[in-house]
Design an enzyme around this catalytic site. Structure first.
Site, short mmCIF file in Angstrom:
data_model
loop_
_atom_site.label_atom_id
_atom_site.label_comp_id
_atom_site.label_asym_id
_atom_site.label_seq_id
_atom_site.Cartn_x
_atom_site.Cartn_y
_atom_site.Cartn_z
CG LEU A 56 -1.92 -1.19 1.24
CD1 LEU A 56 -2.68 -1.23 2.56
CD2 LEU A 56 -2.89 -1.13 0.06
CG HIS A 57 1.14 3.24 -3.35
ND1 HIS A 57 0.11 3.99 -3.87
CD2 HIS A 57 1.25 2.15 -4.18
CE1 HIS A 57 -0.36 3.41 -4.97
NE2 HIS A 57 0.31 2.28 -5.18
CG HIS A 115 -3.11 1.31 -2.56
ND1 HIS A 115 -1.75 1.04 -2.56
CD2 HIS A 115 -3.63 0.58 -3.57
CE1 HIS A 115 -1.48 0.16 -3.51
NE2 HIS A 115 -2.60 -0.13 -4.15
CD GLN A 167 -8.34 -2.37 -12.13
OE1 GLN A 167 -7.63 -3.34 -12.28
NE2 GLN A 167 -8.20 -1.55 -11.10
CG LEU A 216 2.42 7.60 -5.41
CD1 LEU A 216 1.83 7.70 -4.01
CD2 LEU A 216 3.93 7.64 -5.33
CB SER A 217 2.89 1.96 -9.41
OG SER A 217 2.90 0.58 -9.68
CB SER A 218 2.41 -2.06 -5.62
OG SER A 218 1.22 -1.60 -5.02
P1 AMP Z 1 -3.59 -2.10 -7.03
O1 AMP Z 1 -3.22 -2.45 -5.63
O2 AMP Z 1 -2.44 -1.66 -7.87
O3 AMP Z 1 -4.46 -3.16 -7.69
O4 AMP Z 1 -4.52 -0.82 -6.94
C1 AMP Z 1 -5.68 -0.80 -6.15
C2 AMP Z 1 -6.47 0.44 -6.49
O5 AMP Z 1 -5.66 1.59 -6.22
C3 AMP Z 1 -6.85 0.52 -7.99
O6 AMP Z 1 -8.17 1.04 -8.10
C4 AMP Z 1 -5.82 1.47 -8.53
O7 AMP Z 1 -6.27 2.18 -9.68
C5 AMP Z 1 -5.63 2.42 -7.37
N1 AMP Z 1 -4.34 3.09 -7.48
C6 AMP Z 1 -3.12 2.51 -7.63
N2 AMP Z 1 -2.16 3.47 -7.75
C7 AMP Z 1 -2.80 4.65 -7.69
C8 AMP Z 1 -2.37 6.02 -7.76
N3 AMP Z 1 -1.09 6.35 -7.93
N4 AMP Z 1 -3.30 6.99 -7.64
C9 AMP Z 1 -4.61 6.69 -7.48
N5 AMP Z 1 -5.08 5.42 -7.40
C10 AMP Z 1 -4.19 4.42 -7.50
#
Ligand code: AMP
Length: 287
Positions: free
Chosen positions: A33-34, A37, A156, A187-189
């Site tokens: 998580l960041h 999320h 998605q 931001l991304s995991s």
């Molecule tokens: P994930 O854990 O990557 O599957 O993401 C879970 C949710 O968080 C999804 O709806 C993503 O689109 C959202 N999310 C991931 N990164 C970001 C970000 N940088 N800004 C906004 N939402 C995000």
């Protein structure tokens, strides 16, 4: 915060909360998580009485085994972050809890051929089929009134909205803005898999999308679109260890490539490998 690991546990807990007046908000995640999320969780907390956050690395949406194996996982850290986030119930199910008897071949029958096979779908065959399957299962377990998704995964989000319409699920889908590093990197995991230098260089993805946006606003003609796109792809590919899967300019409503005169909201979207790490980003622009 209550932590649940099984369907039975969470459904028992939710049964205690569920009555007509209690609004349940839901944020599905794959963990690591960041702040991206957390922005979804914060919004959900502000709009609902209780908030469920799921953390599940869904194997059926990975079309590449190495990507699945390398996906960052730190469930203890996630639980600690969630406990301070306003989340009411954290759901950490196992594969067997989500997929009946651990049967990973199961898929729901909803498919939108165009949306599933363009952009991300073209480069990640089967990805969206796995996404809709897991999201529908989680929706069935939790039955929230509202669910929250980031625009970072724009395609998605569009597909989930269609899936909800298709099954007439009584769930409001809410879109949240992309949260970025100071340097612009979304931001991304997966950013956890980048070195410091790669993270700095990866900020060029956002910078390039912003340049494309400026160029489109200056001179938006069909002839120019191809030139702008080609230049942006060459620019990104010129960085050491970068490889562009695609960079496209599409109609934001249906994600179709813009190939005739267009006015309205467009989306510039891209997927770029930085070393072995595949990053996606996008930017909306009104033309
Ligand atoms: P994930 O854990 O990557 O599957 O993401 C879970 C949710 O968080 C999804 O709806 C993503 O689109 C959202 N999310 C991931 N990164 C970001 C970000 N940088 N800004 C906004 N939402 C995000």
């Amino acid at each position: 915060m209550i932590i649940c690991k099984t369907k039975k546990e969470i459904q028992n807990v939710l049964a205690d909360f569920r009555n007509d007046k209690i609004k349940i908000g839901f944020v599905p995640t794959m963990g690591a998580l960041h702040s991206g999320h957390l922005s979804l969780i914060k919004r959900s907390v502000s709009e609902n009485d209780i908030v469920v956050v799921s953390v599940f690395v869904n194997p059926t949406q990975f079309n590449n085994k190495d990507d699945l194996n390398n996906y960052p996982r730190d469930f203890e850290e996630d639980a600690s972050i969630l406990s301070k986030s306003g989340c009411t119930i954290a759901f950490f199910p196992s594969e067997k809890e989500v997929y009946e008897n651990g049967d990973l071949s199961e898929r729901i029958d909803f498919e939108d051929k165009f949306l599933f096979n363009t952009l991300e779908g073209e480069f990640r065959p089967g990805h969206f089929s796995g996404v809709v399957t897991v999201v529908k299962k989680l929706f069935e377990i939790i039955s929230p009134q509202k669910a929250y998704f980031g625009k970072k995964d724009y395609q998605q989000l569009a597909i989930i909205k269609k899936m909800v319409d298709y099954y007439k699920l009584p769930i409001e889908i809410n879109a949240c803005e992309i949260i970025r590093e100071k340097n612009g990197l979304a931001l991304s995991s997966r950013n956890l898999l980048l070195t410091y230098e790669e993270k700095e260089k990866a900020s060029n993805i956002h910078k390039t999308l912003e340049e494309v946006k400026k160029a489109l606003k200056n001179d938006f003609s069909l002839e120019n679109i191809k030139k702008i796109k080609d230049q942006a792809i060459s620019h990104l590919n010129s960085f050491n260890n970068f490889k562009v899967d695609y960079l496209e300019i599409v109609n934001a409503d249906n994600l179709q490539k813009i190939e005739s005169n267009f006015s309205g909201k467009a989306l510039i979207c891209t997927a770029v490998y930085v070393g072995n790490v595949r990053l996606i980003d996008n930017s909306e622009v009104v033309l």
